[in-house]
Scaffold this active site. Sequence first.
Site, mmCIF file in Angstrom:
data_model
loop_
_atom_site.group_PDB
_atom_site.id
_atom_site.type_symbol
_atom_site.label_atom_id
_atom_site.label_comp_id
_atom_site.label_asym_id
_atom_site.label_seq_id
_atom_site.Cartn_x
_atom_site.Cartn_y
_atom_site.Cartn_z
ATOM 1 N N ASP A 469 0.857 -1.177 0.000
ATOM 2 C CA ASP A 469 0.000 0.000 0.000
ATOM 3 C C ASP A 469 0.900 1.235 0.000
ATOM 4 O OD1 ASP A 469 -1.732 2.112 0.598
ATOM 5 O OD2 ASP A 469 -2.971 0.911 1.948
ATOM 6 N N HIS A 470 0.865 1.969 -1.115
ATOM 7 C CA HIS A 470 1.789 3.099 -1.272
ATOM 8 C C HIS A 470 1.418 4.276 -0.369
ATOM 9 C CE1 HIS A 470 5.154 4.984 -2.962
ATOM 10 N NE2 HIS A 470 4.957 4.753 -4.242
ATOM 11 N N ARG A 471 0.252 4.235 0.249
ATOM 12 C CA ARG A 471 -0.103 5.298 1.193
ATOM 13 C C ARG A 471 0.723 5.183 2.475
ATOM 14 N NH1 ARG A 471 -6.338 4.211 1.969
ATOM 15 N NH2 ARG A 471 -5.423 2.134 2.227
#
Length: 497
Positions: A469-471
């Site tokens: 998850d790039h967040r």
Amino acid sequence: MATEFKIPELGENVTAGDVVRILVKAGDTLAKDQAVLELETDKATIEVPSDVAGTVGEIKVKQGDKVKVGQVVLTVDEGAAGSAAGTPAASGSSEKADAPKQRTQPAGAAEEGGLSQKASPVPQATGGGAERAQEDRDEGEADQPEAQEADAEKAGAPTTDESPHQKRGEVVDINRGGRQQAGTPQPAADEQPEADAPAAPAAPSVRRMARELGVDIRQVAGSGDGGRISVEDLQGFVKGVMTGSTPEAAPGSLTAGRPLPDFTKWGEVERKPMSNIRRKTAEHLGHAWHVIPHVTQHDKADITALEALRKQYGPQAEKAGGKLTMTAIALKIVAAAIRKFPQFNASIDQARNEIVYKNSVHLGVAADTERGLLVPVVRDVDRKGIFELAAELAKLSEKARAGKLSLDEMQGGGMTITNLGGIGGTSFTPIVNWPEVAILGISRGAQEPVWDGSSFQPRLMLPLSLSYDHRVIDGADAARFLRWVCDAFEQPFVLAL
């Protein structure tokens, strides 16, 4: 005296199920805690035990029926309770159960969540929208969602000949694809739900607001805990529809997307209903793909030396009750990597703008079964040896194939491992199992020529694919994490350090 037996509570947010088997018949002697029905719910296949003893009277359901919590399914004459206490019914199951027996669950047991960001409030279609929004804030969101409520079809809604720009006071009627004028009568709060409408976790006032806006709340993705739908989620959904930025159904919903063409024009077709488990898997993975900005990092580990060790110590693992598989080894390696990179054992709470870091290391392992994809969770992986992990993994895998995993055994994972090496493939992009933030995929190892500085040498290379998850996780951190994992596969002594 005849007593009605009703479907008991089956688990959190589980409100209904399909009758797979009826384990008793009229006239049978029924013992307390004896299984009477086998139900398939969205989460599991469950044997429902009786809380009374006596003689079975009338059976009010049949195989294939959908039943709800609290529904009467049979009657019991308790007059024979004394003699029935120790006598199981001839046609039923003699197995005792203190609680419903859970069997199977789709990947990722947590309920689906929703949009990754809050939308700003939008003009309300009715005069009471703002007041209801404030009412929910005052209530602090009710802890218990109402029972399932389905929106009745709205009368008089125009269909398709509208301007793309909506007039103030109009909202889209999701069920009909058209618009609804403000002030159109809405269904009553106590209206009965449709038979197979899945429950949406939301406060009563949020449901009421959705009805007044003409929105099917089941199509709104929630950003709260367990996918709980807030006023802001509902307002953001309506705003998205009005501006054309939201699809007509929430991604992950089985109603999302365009209708299929008529395939019968080109040949015969066969339609089969999706099982509850398959439907839940589709919804969960659809939601995960929608809300998580996925990135996948690929790398390879030289496991030539590790494979020799695995064969050498395999017999010891078998004596301990397991099998020294690459997945068992990966469990230990990933647990050690998580201690060094804690952001991979986290979840994002978008509603509160917080990241939840988990101190315990519980890892899910994707299992391929006849019922579908299941993800049992191995607890406290960092505190166990590889032989112990191999034995526990073998037991969980067997329970998954037999359909006997409990809900608790498929919840609370911090990260997931999925190994397709036994089937094939050189790499793939696994979908992160929400609300986790990372998943490690393992493909089939193969002999490859590797340059050692002076010549090419045959080495056994294991392809690894890390989706994240790039967040929460930056690309550089993902590359470091995966490289650390590769180093641990290549040099098992790293784990001891």
